[in-house]
Motif scaffolding. Sequence first.
Motif, short mmCIF file in Angstrom:
data_model
loop_
_atom_site.label_atom_id
_atom_site.label_comp_id
_atom_site.label_asym_id
_atom_site.label_seq_id
_atom_site.Cartn_x
_atom_site.Cartn_y
_atom_site.Cartn_z
N GLY A 299 0.83 -1.19 0.00
CA GLY A 299 0.00 0.00 0.00
C GLY A 299 0.87 1.24 0.00
N VAL A 300 0.53 2.21 -0.87
CA VAL A 300 1.30 3.45 -0.93
C VAL A 300 0.35 4.63 -0.79
N ASP A 301 0.85 5.68 -0.15
CA ASP A 301 0.08 6.90 0.04
C ASP A 301 1.06 8.04 0.26
N ILE A 302 0.60 9.27 -0.02
CA ILE A 302 1.47 10.44 0.14
C ILE A 302 1.35 11.06 1.52
N SER A 303 0.47 10.52 2.38
CA SER A 303 0.24 11.07 3.71
C SER A 303 1.05 10.30 4.76
N PRO A 304 2.00 10.94 5.43
CA PRO A 304 2.77 10.24 6.47
C PRO A 304 1.88 9.71 7.59
N SER A 305 0.88 10.49 8.02
CA SER A 305 0.02 10.04 9.11
C SER A 305 -0.81 8.83 8.69
N ALA A 306 -1.26 8.81 7.42
CA ALA A 306 -2.03 7.67 6.93
C ALA A 306 -1.18 6.41 6.91
N ILE A 307 0.05 6.51 6.45
CA ILE A 307 0.93 5.36 6.40
C ILE A 307 1.25 4.86 7.80
N GLU A 308 1.47 5.78 8.72
CA GLU A 308 1.74 5.39 10.11
C GLU A 308 0.54 4.62 10.68
N ARG A 309 -0.66 5.13 10.43
CA ARG A 309 -1.87 4.47 10.91
C ARG A 309 -2.06 3.12 10.23
N ALA A 310 -1.79 3.05 8.92
CA ALA A 310 -1.93 1.79 8.19
C ALA A 310 -1.01 0.72 8.77
N ARG A 311 0.22 1.09 9.07
CA ARG A 311 1.16 0.12 9.62
C ARG A 311 0.70 -0.37 10.99
N ALA A 312 0.17 0.54 11.80
CA ALA A 312 -0.31 0.13 13.12
C ALA A 312 -1.48 -0.83 13.02
N LEU A 313 -2.42 -0.54 12.11
CA LEU A 313 -3.61 -1.37 11.98
C LEU A 313 -3.30 -2.73 11.36
N ALA A 314 -2.21 -2.81 10.61
CA ALA A 314 -1.86 -4.07 9.95
C ALA A 314 -0.86 -4.89 10.76
N ALA A 315 -0.58 -4.47 11.98
CA ALA A 315 0.36 -5.22 12.81
C ALA A 315 -0.10 -6.67 12.93
N GLY A 316 0.82 -7.59 12.69
CA GLY A 316 0.49 -9.01 12.75
C GLY A 316 0.24 -9.63 11.40
N LEU A 317 0.00 -8.81 10.37
CA LEU A 317 -0.16 -9.34 9.01
C LEU A 317 1.21 -9.36 8.34
N ASP A 318 1.62 -10.53 7.91
CA ASP A 318 2.98 -10.64 7.37
C ASP A 318 3.05 -10.52 5.85
N ASN A 319 1.89 -10.31 5.20
CA ASN A 319 1.93 -10.21 3.73
C ASN A 319 1.48 -8.85 3.23
N VAL A 320 1.49 -7.83 4.08
CA VAL A 320 1.14 -6.48 3.65
C VAL A 320 2.15 -5.50 4.22
N THR A 321 2.62 -4.61 3.36
CA THR A 321 3.56 -3.56 3.77
C THR A 321 3.07 -2.22 3.23
N PHE A 322 3.59 -1.15 3.80
CA PHE A 322 3.18 0.19 3.40
C PHE A 322 4.40 1.07 3.20
N GLU A 323 4.30 1.93 2.19
CA GLU A 323 5.38 2.87 1.89
C GLU A 323 4.80 4.26 1.67
N LEU A 324 5.51 5.25 2.16
CA LEU A 324 5.18 6.65 1.87
C LEU A 324 5.69 6.94 0.47
N ALA A 325 4.76 7.09 -0.49
CA ALA A 325 5.18 7.22 -1.89
C ALA A 325 4.06 7.83 -2.72
N ASP A 326 4.46 8.57 -3.75
CA ASP A 326 3.55 9.08 -4.77
C ASP A 326 3.64 8.14 -5.96
N ALA A 327 2.54 7.45 -6.26
CA ALA A 327 2.55 6.45 -7.32
C ALA A 327 2.89 7.04 -8.68
N GLN A 328 2.77 8.36 -8.83
CA GLN A 328 3.06 8.98 -10.12
C GLN A 328 4.52 8.80 -10.52
#
Length: 268
Positions: free
Chosen positions: A62-91
């Motif tokens: 999962g990628v997003d340009i919002s640092p707070s969104a990525i931080e929240r995404a990582r916290a909510l996905a704790a324990g899932l070993d097949n999903v990662t998140f990066e702060l990134a602009d897909a463009q």
Amino acid sequence: MTRDAAPEYPPGPCGFDAELRWHTEALRRAWDIRPNDAVLDIGCGSGQTSRLAAGVAGSVLGVDISPSAIERARALAAGLDNVTFELADAQGHDFPRQWFDLAISRFGTMFFADPRAAFANIAGALRPAGRLAMLVWQSRERNEWDVAIRRSLGVDGPDAAYDGPDAFSFGDPSAVEEILTSAGFADIAFADVHEPVYYGHDVTTALEWVHGFTYTSEVLKRLEPDDAARADERLRETLAAHRTDRGVLFDSRAWIVTAHLARPSIAR
């Protein structure tokens, strides 16, 4: 695509995931994730769609340009070993070439500064015959939530239009098809999604949620205090008129756009 049943939401703050509950279900029915798929979630926000995809896929980024969104995404996905998140602009992000089987997005692709470059970059990250499934808003006039709120705030006229990012920039199928075709996609299809947006259990909650919209807060800040108070009262009345036994609901229309690469993507 229409909803099968209305959700029940308990009292409490609204959030983006609650607002778009029915849209998320429509996207899940359309994305056709296969076991072992590598999935790219564009504009993932706090990661709900990424986590849902991870329940089926082999891996999800999962990628997003919002640092707070990525931080929240990582916290909510704790324990899932097949999903990662990066702060990134897909463009312009340097994704691994020809890595993903599927790119998904829930209202995360309408704000690219250069959509042609963005989808060319996304295409380059997909394997040959890679797929795309994204939700985008239809035109503004087909989305009651935007029309009603802007009218309440007095910004529905041509001289008072909000000049921020355009959430409806992908409302014209012919324009979207041209962008995707230029990026190498084919078999582009548009499915109508006619679902309500949910703004909260009651009017107070809905007003708090709508106050968080960028154009709402900026319009109210630009007004003189008395004018802002009157606009806010009109907004409250509009929300009250849309209160149902299931919460504050507004009509909306979106497209689910699906496509696949027409040819092997080329490293760019």
